[in-house]
Design a protein around this motif. Structure first.
Motif, PDB file in Angstrom:
ATOM      1  N   ALA A  35      20.083  79.928  68.263  1.00 22.02           N
ATOM      2  CA  ALA A  35      19.250  78.725  68.150  1.00 22.02           C
ATOM      3  C   ALA A  35      18.710  78.324  69.518  1.00 22.02           C
ATOM      4  O   ALA A  35      17.543  77.940  69.643  1.00 22.02           O
ATOM      5  N   PHE A  36      19.551  78.438  70.534  1.00 21.98           N
ATOM      6  CA  PHE A  36      19.104  78.104  71.887  1.00 21.98           C
ATOM      7  C   PHE A  36      18.002  79.054  72.344  1.00 21.98           C
ATOM      8  O   PHE A  36      16.964  78.619  72.842  1.00 21.98           O
ATOM      9  N   PRO A  41      13.215  80.166  74.946  1.00 20.06           N
ATOM     10  CA  PRO A  41      13.280  81.593  75.279  1.00 20.06           C
ATOM     11  C   PRO A  41      13.147  81.899  76.775  1.00 20.06           C
ATOM     12  O   PRO A  41      13.602  82.946  77.223  1.00 20.06           O
ATOM     13  N   THR A  42      12.543  81.003  77.551  1.00 23.33           N
ATOM     14  CA  THR A  42      12.347  81.277  78.980  1.00 23.33           C
ATOM     15  C   THR A  42      13.291  80.475  79.880  1.00 23.33           C
ATOM     16  O   THR A  42      13.053  80.362  81.085  1.00 23.33           O
ATOM     17  N   ALA A  43      14.354  79.924  79.294  1.00 23.67           N
ATOM     18  CA  ALA A  43      15.307  79.126  80.076  1.00 23.67           C
ATOM     19  C   ALA A  43      16.034  79.999  81.092  1.00 23.67           C
ATOM     20  O   ALA A  43      16.326  81.164  80.841  1.00 23.67           O
ATOM     21  N   LEU A  44      16.312  79.402  82.243  1.00 19.46           N
ATOM     22  CA  LEU A  44      17.018  80.098  83.322  1.00 19.46           C
ATOM     23  C   LEU A  44      18.303  79.358  83.663  1.00 19.46           C
ATOM     24  O   LEU A  44      18.430  78.155  83.402  1.00 19.46           O
ATOM     25  N   ASP A  62      10.859  75.712  83.732  1.00 20.29           N
ATOM     26  CA  ASP A  62       9.682  75.265  84.492  1.00 20.29           C
ATOM     27  C   ASP A  62      10.061  74.323  85.629  1.00 20.29           C
ATOM     28  O   ASP A  62       9.466  73.258  85.802  1.00 20.29           O
ATOM     29  N   LYS A  63      11.092  74.690  86.367  1.00 22.96           N
ATOM     30  CA  LYS A  63      11.572  73.945  87.539  1.00 22.96           C
ATOM     31  C   LYS A  63      12.103  72.555  87.208  1.00 22.96           C
ATOM     32  O   LYS A  63      12.152  71.676  88.065  1.00 22.96           O
ATOM     33  N   VAL A  64      12.479  72.342  85.951  1.00 23.00           N
ATOM     34  CA  VAL A  64      13.076  71.074  85.524  1.00 23.00           C
ATOM     35  C   VAL A  64      14.459  71.383  84.956  1.00 23.00           C
ATOM     36  O   VAL A  64      14.640  72.372  84.246  1.00 23.00           O
ATOM     37  N   HIS A  65      15.438  70.537  85.261  1.00 25.62           N
ATOM     38  CA  HIS A  65      16.811  70.713  84.796  1.00 25.62           C
ATOM     39  C   HIS A  65      16.996  69.951  83.474  1.00 25.62           C
ATOM     40  O   HIS A  65      16.670  68.765  83.393  1.00 25.62           O
ATOM     41  N   TYR A  66      17.501  70.639  82.459  1.00 25.38           N
ATOM     42  CA  TYR A  66      17.674  70.063  81.121  1.00 25.38           C
ATOM     43  C   TYR A  66      19.109  70.196  80.647  1.00 25.38           C
ATOM     44  O   TYR A  66      19.869  71.030  81.144  1.00 25.38           O
ATOM     45  N   GLU A  67      19.421  69.398  79.616  1.00 28.60           N
ATOM     46  CA  GLU A  67      20.695  69.489  78.911  1.00 28.60           C
ATOM     47  C   GLU A  67      20.384  69.382  77.419  1.00 28.60           C
ATOM     48  O   GLU A  67      19.835  68.379  76.976  1.00 28.60           O
TER      49      GLU A  67
END
Length: 151
Positions: A35-36, A41-44, A62-67
């Motif tokens: 699911a993630f 799909p392009t998460a680092l 895209d140079k932003v930190h997410y949770e």
């Protein structure tokens, strides 16, 4: 000799506790990782955290930190990221200014929350003192949805 035995036992206990604390309690279900990957799909730099009621992925996109939060079955719940005060919609700023917290409380951090059904909310971490802290939750129109004490 007794001191050596006690120190050895204490050291073994410390290593056991440390090893257990760092170990993930359960295996990450394939449904969650699929699911993630489908949603991001392009998460680092993805790191997973077990929250018992679900799993949280911490990642960069895209140079932003997410949770992002997922249930144990792989259903996406929400994604949040910290934003600057300039990015906060005017209606939410106005909602905070009209609230009872505007005069004595200061905004420490602001988060944008993406929820299911394309809903968005804004969480403001506010502080009156080192002890008095709250999370305020606003909808995009500036309506205060909840105010909860935090640590």
């Amino acid at each position: 000799m007794k001191k050596f035995v006690y120190y050895s036992l204490a050291l073994c206990l410390a290593f056991t506790i440390y090893g257990t604390a760092n170990a993930q309690m359960r295996k990450l279900p394939a449904e969650v990782t699929e699911a993630f990957r489908s949603k991001y799909p392009t998460a680092l730099n993805v790191e997973w955290r077990d929250r018992l009621t679900g799993f949280t992925a911490v990642f960069d996109l895209d140079k932003v930190h997410y949770e992002a939060k997922f249930t144990n079955k792989g259903f996406w719940q929400s994604t949040e990221n910290e934003i600057e005060e300039e990015e906060l919609p005017a209606a939410v700023k106005d909602g905070f200014q009209k609230s009872k917290y505007a005069e004595e409380w200061t905004i420490e951090k602001i988060y944008k929350l993406a929820l299911r059904e394309d809903k968005t909310q804004y969480r403001l971490e506010i502080e009156k003192s080192d002890i008095q802290k709250k999370n305020l939750l606003f909808d995009p129109t500036g309506r205060l949805l909840s105010d909860k004490m935090t640590l």
